[in-house]
Enzyme design. Sequence first.
Site, PDB file in Angstrom:
ATOM      1  N   GLY A 190       3.279   9.990  -3.719  1.00  0.00           N
ATOM      2  CA  GLY A 190       3.839  11.334  -3.650  1.00  0.00           C
ATOM      3  C   GLY A 190       4.446  11.823  -4.937  1.00  0.00           C
ATOM      4  N   TYR A 220      -1.602   0.817  24.995  1.00  0.00           N
ATOM      5  CA  TYR A 220      -2.964   1.350  25.042  1.00  0.00           C
ATOM      6  C   TYR A 220      -3.294   2.102  23.747  1.00  0.00           C
ATOM      7  CZ  TYR A 220      -3.449   0.325  30.020  1.00  0.00           C
ATOM      8  OH  TYR A 220      -3.548  -0.322  31.231  1.00  0.00           O
ATOM      9  N   ASP A 275       2.924   2.129  24.808  1.00  0.00           N
ATOM     10  CA  ASP A 275       2.484   1.807  26.169  1.00  0.00           C
ATOM     11  C   ASP A 275       1.435   0.701  26.246  1.00  0.00           C
ATOM     12  OD1 ASP A 275       0.348   3.153  25.123  1.00  0.00           O
ATOM     13  OD2 ASP A 275       0.153   4.617  26.742  1.00  0.00           O
ATOM     14  N   LYS A 312      -0.548  14.054  26.107  1.00  0.00           N
ATOM     15  CA  LYS A 312       0.645  13.341  25.648  1.00  0.00           C
ATOM     16  C   LYS A 312       0.233  11.983  25.106  1.00  0.00           C
ATOM     17  CE  LYS A 312       5.130  12.537  25.385  1.00  0.00           C
ATOM     18  NZ  LYS A 312       5.993  13.264  24.446  1.00  0.00           N
ATOM     19  N   GLY A 318      -0.281   3.799   3.401  1.00  0.00           N
ATOM     20  CA  GLY A 318      -0.805   2.539   2.891  1.00  0.00           C
ATOM     21  C   GLY A 318       0.291   1.518   2.659  1.00  0.00           C
ATOM     22  N   THR A 319       1.431   1.957   2.115  1.00  0.00           N
ATOM     23  CA  THR A 319       2.564   1.057   1.901  1.00  0.00           C
ATOM     24  C   THR A 319       3.096   0.542   3.230  1.00  0.00           C
ATOM     25  OG1 THR A 319       3.172   2.245  -0.117  1.00  0.00           O
ATOM     26  CG2 THR A 319       4.858   0.857   0.886  1.00  0.00           C
ATOM     27  N   LEU A 320       3.247   1.452   4.195  1.00  0.00           N
ATOM     28  CA  LEU A 320       3.702   1.040   5.524  1.00  0.00           C
ATOM     29  C   LEU A 320       2.706   0.068   6.146  1.00  0.00           C
ATOM     30  CD1 LEU A 320       5.752   1.351   7.839  1.00  0.00           C
ATOM     31  CD2 LEU A 320       4.317   3.195   8.721  1.00  0.00           C
ATOM     32  N   GLU A 368       0.781  -2.114   4.639  1.00  0.00           N
ATOM     33  CA  GLU A 368       0.947  -3.435   4.037  1.00  0.00           C
ATOM     34  C   GLU A 368       2.190  -4.136   4.572  1.00  0.00           C
ATOM     35  OE1 GLU A 368       0.702  -3.598  -0.190  1.00  0.00           O
ATOM     36  OE2 GLU A 368      -1.069  -2.296  -0.305  1.00  0.00           O
ATOM     37  N   GLU A 388      -6.559   2.606   4.555  1.00  0.00           N
ATOM     38  CA  GLU A 388      -6.877   1.602   3.549  1.00  0.00           C
ATOM     39  C   GLU A 388      -8.200   0.927   3.890  1.00  0.00           C
ATOM     40  OE1 GLU A 388      -4.703   1.156   0.778  1.00  0.00           O
ATOM     41  OE2 GLU A 388      -3.994   2.991   1.746  1.00  0.00           O
TER      42      GLU A 388
END
Length: 296
Positions: free
Chosen positions: A13, A219, A217, A212, A67-69, A71, A273
């Site tokens: 960003g 799934y 859950d 929703k 992408g960071t999240l 990893e 990714e």
Amino acid sequence: MEKVLFIYNPHAGKGAMKNKLSDVMEIFMRAGFEVTIYATMQQQEATGIVREKGKDFDRVICSGGDGTLHEVTHGLMCLPPEERPRCGYIPTGTVNDFATGIKLPKRIRKAAQIVAGDKSHAYDIGEMNGKYFTYVAAFGAFTSVSYETPQATKNLLGRTAYLLEGVTKLNTIKAVRVRVETEDDCWEEDCVLGMVTNAKSVGGLNLYRKKKIYLDDGYFDGIFVRKPENPIELNQVMSFLLTGAENPQVHMIRGQQIIIEAAEEVAYTLDGENGGSYKKTVITNHKQAITYFHGL
């Protein structure tokens, strides 16, 4: 005093975090955290750091794009459930789909205040052929843009980069014959796009207008777009991508485990990714596997 591992991508960003780092550290200090900081220099580095050091911390906080999240999530899933710390996410990427789903603000200071708080919830995590993901596994149109588009272009165009990429490929992309199976359903079709997700949006596109979506859950939802054979069908596909309106070109399914088989290797992305290429993928939902701080 809580021990916090803070991992951030300095390039995500437009380098937003570098300009706000002192503000974020002030928030963490006021919360009484003992903070260890890592700035990632290459892909997959965050996964290794969390896998190696995560169990020694009370919470892991990351900042960057999806992408960071991704990893960090993969690293946390490599730890035994009883050793996984809670996870905080300060979104500074281009699209930040997962952050949208759990109502994290785009403003860095506000997001930092949330992850320094105590409002958290356990959310589902996906696994595809031994690789973990936070919100989506996908193939076909749109799916390669996240890792093939230069960071500078994504910073400039934002979600428009994803939309433009998909639109240009819809007419030319090769359809893939896939057999899809869940606990309750089984079908075969030629598709230009397939995704398994529990996100409310993917690539910034809102794919569910009337439905929703639950992130906890156990799934996943499967969205498979058939190959358009004429201008009318192409317009129907575009209408779905832009508005989420249901139409005959889109096949939607739901399951705890979704198996996708193809006659040839298909390239996948996980959370935007590169996820590798496979003829067969087994996608499993790990219910409420990681606890994230959220703004809901």
